[in-house]
Design a protein around this motif. Structure first.
Motif, PDB file in Angstrom:
ATOM      1  N   GLY A  36       0.808  -1.213   0.000  1.00  0.00           N
ATOM      2  CA  GLY A  36       0.000   0.000   0.000  1.00  0.00           C
ATOM      3  C   GLY A  36       0.839   1.260   0.000  1.00  0.00           C
ATOM      4  O   GLY A  36       2.063   1.206  -0.174  1.00  0.00           O
ATOM      5  N   ARG A  37       0.139   2.351   0.237  1.00  0.00           N
ATOM      6  CA  ARG A  37       0.740   3.662  -0.009  1.00  0.00           C
ATOM      7  C   ARG A  37       1.908   4.030   0.889  1.00  0.00           C
ATOM      8  O   ARG A  37       2.657   4.953   0.576  1.00  0.00           O
ATOM      9  N   TYR A  38       2.111   3.322   2.026  1.00  0.00           N
ATOM     10  CA  TYR A  38       3.283   3.656   2.855  1.00  0.00           C
ATOM     11  C   TYR A  38       4.578   3.236   2.171  1.00  0.00           C
ATOM     12  O   TYR A  38       5.649   3.659   2.581  1.00  0.00           O
ATOM     13  N   ASP A 214     -15.173  -8.466   7.407  1.00  0.00           N
ATOM     14  CA  ASP A 214     -16.464  -7.908   7.832  1.00  0.00           C
ATOM     15  C   ASP A 214     -16.176  -6.571   8.533  1.00  0.00           C
ATOM     16  O   ASP A 214     -16.400  -6.420   9.735  1.00  0.00           O
ATOM     17  N   SER A 215     -15.697  -5.631   7.754  1.00  0.00           N
ATOM     18  CA  SER A 215     -15.178  -4.382   8.335  1.00  0.00           C
ATOM     19  C   SER A 215     -16.247  -3.576   9.056  1.00  0.00           C
ATOM     20  O   SER A 215     -15.938  -2.785   9.934  1.00  0.00           O
ATOM     21  N   TRP A 216     -17.510  -3.747   8.677  1.00  0.00           N
ATOM     22  CA  TRP A 216     -18.583  -2.952   9.275  1.00  0.00           C
ATOM     23  C   TRP A 216     -19.544  -3.761  10.139  1.00  0.00           C
ATOM     24  O   TRP A 216     -20.633  -3.283  10.457  1.00  0.00           O
ATOM     25  N   SER A 251     -14.145  -9.730  11.843  1.00  0.00           N
ATOM     26  CA  SER A 251     -15.374  -8.970  12.012  1.00  0.00           C
ATOM     27  C   SER A 251     -15.049  -7.812  12.952  1.00  0.00           C
ATOM     28  O   SER A 251     -15.048  -7.970  14.171  1.00  0.00           O
ATOM     29  N   ARG A 252     -14.718  -6.679  12.349  1.00  0.00           N
ATOM     30  CA  ARG A 252     -14.176  -5.555  13.122  1.00  0.00           C
ATOM     31  C   ARG A 252     -15.230  -4.971  14.053  1.00  0.00           C
ATOM     32  O   ARG A 252     -16.365  -4.748  13.654  1.00  0.00           O
ATOM     33  N   GLY A 253     -14.840  -4.751  15.305  1.00  0.00           N
ATOM     34  CA  GLY A 253     -15.751  -4.122  16.270  1.00  0.00           C
ATOM     35  C   GLY A 253     -16.819  -5.065  16.792  1.00  0.00           C
ATOM     36  O   GLY A 253     -17.775  -4.639  17.419  1.00  0.00           O
TER      37      GLY A 253
HETATM   38  O1  1CP Z   1      -3.941  -5.956   2.484  1.00  0.00           O
HETATM   39  C1  1CP Z   1      -3.458  -5.878   1.343  1.00  0.00           C
HETATM   40  O2  1CP Z   1      -2.279  -5.537   1.126  1.00  0.00           O
HETATM   41  C2  1CP Z   1      -4.318  -6.321   0.173  1.00  0.00           C
HETATM   42  C3  1CP Z   1      -5.059  -5.322  -0.475  1.00  0.00           C
HETATM   43  C4  1CP Z   1      -6.388  -4.791   0.039  1.00  0.00           C
HETATM   44  C5  1CP Z   1      -7.367  -5.364   0.870  1.00  0.00           C
HETATM   45  C6  1CP Z   1      -7.309  -6.659   1.637  1.00  0.00           C
HETATM   46  C7  1CP Z   1      -6.887  -3.567  -0.401  1.00  0.00           C
HETATM   47  C8  1CP Z   1      -6.155  -2.647  -1.304  1.00  0.00           C
HETATM   48  N1  1CP Z   1      -8.154  -3.410   0.064  1.00  0.00           N
HETATM   49  C9  1CP Z   1      -8.473  -4.481   0.867  1.00  0.00           C
HETATM   50  C10 1CP Z   1      -9.738  -4.732   1.556  1.00  0.00           C
HETATM   51  C11 1CP Z   1     -10.699  -3.623   1.759  1.00  0.00           C
HETATM   52  N2  1CP Z   1     -11.067  -2.643   0.885  1.00  0.00           N
HETATM   53  C12 1CP Z   1     -11.482  -3.473   2.925  1.00  0.00           C
HETATM   54  C13 1CP Z   1     -11.459  -4.437   4.083  1.00  0.00           C
HETATM   55  C14 1CP Z   1     -10.373  -4.156   5.042  1.00  0.00           C
HETATM   56  C15 1CP Z   1     -10.535  -2.876   5.821  1.00  0.00           C
HETATM   57  O3  1CP Z   1     -11.451  -2.803   6.668  1.00  0.00           O
HETATM   58  O4  1CP Z   1      -9.753  -1.937   5.571  1.00  0.00           O
HETATM   59  C16 1CP Z   1     -12.296  -2.347   2.762  1.00  0.00           C
HETATM   60  C17 1CP Z   1     -13.296  -1.785   3.750  1.00  0.00           C
HETATM   61  C18 1CP Z   1     -12.037  -1.826   1.462  1.00  0.00           C
HETATM   62  C19 1CP Z   1     -12.697  -0.647   0.816  1.00  0.00           C
HETATM   63  C20 1CP Z   1     -11.694   0.372   0.453  1.00  0.00           C
HETATM   64  N3  1CP Z   1     -10.874   0.263  -0.636  1.00  0.00           N
HETATM   65  C21 1CP Z   1     -11.336   1.522   1.169  1.00  0.00           C
HETATM   66  C22 1CP Z   1     -11.954   1.999   2.486  1.00  0.00           C
HETATM   67  C23 1CP Z   1     -13.041   2.979   2.246  1.00  0.00           C
HETATM   68  C24 1CP Z   1     -13.674   3.470   3.555  1.00  0.00           C
HETATM   69  O5  1CP Z   1     -14.761   2.999   3.897  1.00  0.00           O
HETATM   70  O6  1CP Z   1     -13.056   4.312   4.214  1.00  0.00           O
HETATM   71  C25 1CP Z   1     -10.294   2.152   0.462  1.00  0.00           C
HETATM   72  C26 1CP Z   1      -9.592   3.434   0.781  1.00  0.00           C
HETATM   73  C27 1CP Z   1     -10.007   1.325  -0.652  1.00  0.00           C
HETATM   74  C28 1CP Z   1      -8.938   1.519  -1.655  1.00  0.00           C
HETATM   75  C29 1CP Z   1      -7.756   0.648  -1.462  1.00  0.00           C
HETATM   76  N4  1CP Z   1      -7.813  -0.736  -1.418  1.00  0.00           N
HETATM   77  C30 1CP Z   1      -6.552  -1.231  -1.293  1.00  0.00           C
HETATM   78  C31 1CP Z   1      -5.648  -0.106  -1.239  1.00  0.00           C
HETATM   79  C32 1CP Z   1      -4.139  -0.219  -1.126  1.00  0.00           C
HETATM   80  C33 1CP Z   1      -6.414   1.055  -1.346  1.00  0.00           C
HETATM   81  C34 1CP Z   1      -5.898   2.479  -1.410  1.00  0.00           C
HETATM   82  C35 1CP Z   1      -5.908   2.900  -2.840  1.00  0.00           C
HETATM   83  C36 1CP Z   1      -4.772   3.766  -3.246  1.00  0.00           C
HETATM   84  O7  1CP Z   1      -4.921   4.964  -3.022  1.00  0.00           O
HETATM   85  O8  1CP Z   1      -3.794   3.306  -3.811  1.00  0.00           O
END
Ligand code: 1CP
Length: 350
Positions: A36-38, A214-216, A251-253
């Motif tokens: 990811g972005r870090y 199950d994030s929500w 299942s978060r929370g």
């Molecule tokens: O973990 C990993 O490295 C694998 C990649 C992965 C996974 C498992 C991504 C990439 N997304 C997810 C799952 C995901 N996506 C979840 C479940 C986990 C959690 O609770 O975080 C959820 C809720 C999402 C939905 C989603 N996709 C969000 C959250 C939105 C919100 O409600 O705030 C976001 C920001 C994304 C985009 C996303 N997905 C993944 C990445 C690296 C990103 C960021 C995109 C970018 O800017 O590059």
């Protein structure tokens, strides 16, 4: 997999052994959102791809970013680079990732008719890029560490589909839940079938472990959770387990439901940091492996404080196998990658 499990415990099978609560040489660790972005190399690939969905839709690029944290750190598992929202996208909701705002659907689900029109997407046609990415990644991993496939839980997918994107109040989905519960049940039905087909296609393509996000779940009152989140998690865990696939449920929370969650037939429960691992272990009576649960903000602490927090988490789990170290939620974008090295080395060296 059995053959793999019987070899001596090392980087290639620590994670699988801990999932089965078999003895391990050291606690396995991976990190939610580890690609990811870090990571500067992720940002560079993402730039080249042009958009987040281009990254997900290209098996070569998805493989490249999946491998980045594996090449950099001594992690014990890789996770498919994709997103939970690929299923609603394939159902025709029109997914877009707006820079800085997160996911948005062009056509959110706002009527009973729209729910009735939804169909289970064929994972080998409209979602083909996902099993293709799994195959490409397995090949690149060459057996170094196991690969996790994943999907969103039906409840969590329903939240995004009905809200149209991230939400604070969840007004639309809760309105649907209380005013038209039978329509929500229908939506969860089509999503449960979709998630099962999708995860089985990932497993057929080579995913060795499956995880449900199950994030929500945690936004629901206990009675609503038992009616609208837990049953589809249990149904999925049971049907995937029949295929002998290790399943992790996060299942978060939802820590008030640990006893029920530990009996859905999953191999491991992912935990956020609002409960101690020792407490969670007692509540689940050692029935199931536990994955987690360091507060992701610990990565902003000094290396020395971080080491202590990691050791505290390991100590809290206590003696015996069945712990997979992870954060309690995804790593945040502005973390210094060197802190991940400190974390991983401390887990393995503790
Ligand atoms: O973990 C990993 O490295 C694998 C990649 C992965 C996974 C498992 C991504 C990439 N997304 C997810 C799952 C995901 N996506 C979840 C479940 C986990 C959690 O609770 O975080 C959820 C809720 C999402 C939905 C989603 N996709 C969000 C959250 C939105 C919100 O409600 O705030 C976001 C920001 C994304 C985009 C996303 N997905 C993944 C990445 C690296 C990103 C960021 C995109 C970018 O800017 O590059």
């Amino acid at each position: 997999m059995n053959e793999l499990l019987h070899r001596a415990s090392g980087r290639h099978n620590r994670f699988l052994r801990a999932l089965k609560r078999l003895p391990v040489d050291t606690t396995p660790v991976w990190i939610m959102r580890q690609a990811g972005r870090y990571l500067p190399e992720y940002r560079a690939t993402r730039e080249r791809a042009g958009s987040f969905m281009n990254l997900c839709r290209s098996p070569e690029l998805a493989c490249e970013v999946t491998m980045q944290p594996i090449d950099r750190f001594d992690l014990d598992a890789a996770i498919l680079f994709s997103d939970i929202l690929t299923i609603p996208d394939a159902m025709g909701l029109g997914l877009d990732f707006v820079e800085g705002e997160g996911p948005r659907f062009a056509r959110p689900i706002r009527s009973v008719d729209a729910i009735n029109d939804l169909r289970v997407p064929d994972p080998l046609t409209s979602l083909r890029y996902v099993p293709d990415a799994v195959r490409t990644i397995r090949n690149a991993l060459g057996g170094r560490v196991p690969l996790i496939g994943f999907a969103g839980s039906p409840w969590t997918l329903a939240c995004y589909m009905v809200e149209g994107g991230p939400s604070e109040r969840f007004a639309h989905i809760k309105q649907l839940m209380w005013d038209r519960p039978e329509a929500l049940t229908r939506l969860l039905r089509v999503l449960t079938d979709s998630v099962r087909e999708y995860l089985l296609a990932q497993a057929d393509a080579g995913a060795q472990v499956l995880m449900l996000f199950d994030s929500w779940g945690g936004i629901l009152a206990p009675e609503d959770y038992r009616r609208f989140s837990l049953p589809s998690l249990a149904e999925l865990a049971a049907s995937l387990r029949r295929d002998d696939l290790p399943v992790i449920v996060f299942s978060r929370g939802a820590n008030t439901h640990l006893d029920a969650l530990s009996q859905v037939g999953a191999d491991a429960l992912g935990l956020d940091w609002s409960i101690g691992l020792g407490d969670a272990r007692r509540q689940t009576q050692d029935r199931i492996a536990l994955q987690g649960n360091l507060d992701p903000a610990a990565l902003y602490a000094s290396p020395e404080a971080l080491r202590n927090l990691v050791r505290r988490t390991l100590f809290d789990y206590g003696i015996g196998s069945g712990h997979i170290f992870n954060l309690g939620h995804g790593i945040t974008p502005d973390v210094n990658p060197e802190q991940v090295r400190v974390l991983v080395e401390t887990v393995h060296g503790a």
